[in-house]
Design a protein around this motif. Structure first.
Motif, PDB file in Angstrom:
ATOM      1  N   THR A  46       0.849  -1.185   0.000  1.00 17.97           N
ATOM      2  CA  THR A  46       0.000   0.000   0.000  1.00 17.97           C
ATOM      3  C   THR A  46       0.892   1.245   0.000  1.00 17.97           C
ATOM      4  O   THR A  46       2.032   1.193   0.456  1.00 17.97           O
ATOM      5  N   MET A  75      -3.599   4.111  -1.005  1.00 19.30           N
ATOM      6  CA  MET A  75      -4.100   3.257  -2.068  1.00 19.30           C
ATOM      7  C   MET A  75      -3.614   1.840  -1.784  1.00 19.30           C
ATOM      8  O   MET A  75      -2.550   1.636  -1.188  1.00 19.30           O
ATOM      9  N   THR A  76      -4.394   0.846  -2.178  1.00 17.27           N
ATOM     10  CA  THR A  76      -4.065  -0.548  -1.890  1.00 17.27           C
ATOM     11  C   THR A  76      -3.924  -1.325  -3.196  1.00 17.27           C
ATOM     12  O   THR A  76      -4.499  -0.949  -4.214  1.00 17.27           O
ATOM     13  N   THR A  77      -3.159  -2.402  -3.153  1.00 20.72           N
ATOM     14  CA  THR A  77      -2.910  -3.191  -4.361  1.00 20.72           C
ATOM     15  C   THR A  77      -3.076  -4.684  -4.071  1.00 20.72           C
ATOM     16  O   THR A  77      -3.173  -5.107  -2.919  1.00 20.72           O
ATOM     17  N   SER A 247      -7.330   0.931 -10.472  1.00 20.69           N
ATOM     18  CA  SER A 247      -8.015   0.930  -9.182  1.00 20.69           C
ATOM     19  C   SER A 247      -7.516   1.975  -8.187  1.00 20.69           C
ATOM     20  O   SER A 247      -8.104   2.134  -7.118  1.00 20.69           O
ATOM     21  N   ALA A 248      -6.440   2.702  -8.504  1.00 21.19           N
ATOM     22  CA  ALA A 248      -5.947   3.734  -7.586  1.00 21.19           C
ATOM     23  C   ALA A 248      -6.613   5.084  -7.833  1.00 21.19           C
ATOM     24  O   ALA A 248      -6.350   6.045  -7.107  1.00 21.19           O
ATOM     25  N   THR A 274      -9.872   1.942  -2.198  1.00 23.89           N
ATOM     26  CA  THR A 274      -9.672   1.550  -3.589  1.00 23.89           C
ATOM     27  C   THR A 274     -10.903   1.923  -4.392  1.00 23.89           C
ATOM     28  O   THR A 274     -11.971   2.178  -3.826  1.00 23.89           O
ATOM     29  N   LYS A 292      -7.250  -6.339  -0.633  1.00 21.37           N
ATOM     30  CA  LYS A 292      -6.952  -4.935  -0.332  1.00 21.37           C
ATOM     31  C   LYS A 292      -7.431  -4.574   1.068  1.00 21.37           C
ATOM     32  O   LYS A 292      -6.756  -3.831   1.784  1.00 21.37           O
TER      33      LYS A 292
END
Length: 350
Positions: A46, A75-77, A247-248, A274, A292
């Protein structure tokens, strides 16, 4: 020793040998692959969009006075592991919360690795541009379309340059990257598009014959990535590399708004989230949200902003004390954080 016990002992030998064998990516001395057609998806890194990465601001803004920020807007991945052997897949299934998905779901078989990379690059650049437009629209600031980059071996190569400002397409004025994309996607390969640009102080019109889109041979492809910049001189740059997909978008947009408006959008709290974003500020669903949410919980986030379409999946696993807020737009995300920070009514996914 009985016949039964001998069978068990000898029967175990091939299993042990097979386990050792498939630990290799291929049969030793051959080109025969032993990897399985599955990928494992799990929590990824993140990034605080209000912070720095490798000495650079994740969201860097110039040409305007920047308001002080606090807390986190992370932001998460999702991490993706592929090229695994059968024991590795079984190991991840047994010992982690990873999700196993068919490999073609992550790497479409009709696309080369280079085409997948380009597609992810375009999606991420498109997301950045939409994030800027959505933030500027929220703040009431006019924007213009700028060329961020030109891919290799495409129609625009040698004609369009990074930094060019796109004024119109086929005589129709444009102010958002989405307008350019719609005009190009409405044409077939081999058709021409008239691109009016400003390069420095000079304006010119370029007639460009379109190539084939890497994901659809029936659709025209210009081969440029675009960003949005304020027409009043405010510039936004996103300094994250090796991150793909759209998605960010929402978290990028929130960071831009936070830096360009008074006060703290998150109330100084640790917020993660997200969601895609469109140029009008609408927030859309994404994939892998359970991972996430897990990543956000692991790093100590208090609140997670989730697209409403992902709510059921986001709450399908335990998430401790992490509060998952439901959002459909940039404005709603800001209102939800304000309600959480100031004791108001907010809407959760539960």
């Amino acid at each position: 020793m009985s016949r039964r016990s001998r069978t068990l002992i000898w029967g175990a030998v091939p299993v042990v040998l097979l386990t050792g064998l498939v630990s290799f990516e291929s049969i030793p001395g051959t080109d025969i692959s032993l990897t399985v057609p599955y990928a494992a998806e799990g929590p990824g890194p993140t990034f605080n969009t209000l912070g720095d990465v490798e000495g650079e601001e994740v969201v860097e803004i110039s040409g305007a006075e920047i308001d002080e920020v606090a807390g986190n807007l992370n932001m998460t991945t999702v991490s993706v592991r592929s090229g695994m052997t059968l024991p590795q897949v079984i190991g991840r299934w047994l010992t982690t919360g990873d999700t196993l998905v068919p490999l073609e779901q992550v790497f479409p078989p009709n696309l080369s690795p280079e085409e997948v990379r380009e597609s992810n690059e375009i999606a991420f650049s498109t997301s950045e541009a939409a994030a800027t437009v959505a933030a500027m629209n929220y703040l009431g600031l006019p924007v213009q379309v700028e060329v961020a980059g030109v891919l290799e071996g495409v129609a625009a190569e040698g004609l369009v340059e990074p930094g060019d400002v796109i004024l119109s397409v086929d005589g129709n004025e444009v102010s958002e990257p989405g307008q350019v994309r719609s005009a190009v996607l409405g044409k077939a390969p081999g058709e021409s598009v008239a691109l009016a640009i400003r390069r420095g102080e000079e304006e010119q019109t370029l007639d460009i014959e379109l190539g084939e889109h890497p994901q659809d041979a029936a659709v025209g492809f210009l081969g440029i990535t675009m960003s949005s910049a304020s027409a009043t001189g405010v510039e936004v740059e996103y300094n994250l590399e090796d991150i793909g997909g759209p998605s960010a978008g929402m978290m990028f947009s929130l960071a831009v708004v936070d830096k360009l408006s008074p006060g703290e959008l998150n109330g100084g709290h640790f917020v993660a989230g997200t969601g895609t974003i469109d140029e009008d500020g609408g927030v859309g669903p994404i994939g892998g949200i359970v991972h996430k949410v897990a990543a956000a919980e692991d790093i100590g986030a208090e609140v997670f902003l989730a697209p409403s379409a992902n709510c059921a999946e986001a709450t399908s696993r335990g998430h401790g004390e992490l509060i998952i807020l439901k959002v459909d737009s940039l404005r709603e995300a800001i209102d939800q954080m304000d309600a959480y920070a100031n004791g108001g009514d907010y809407i959760t996914c539960e």
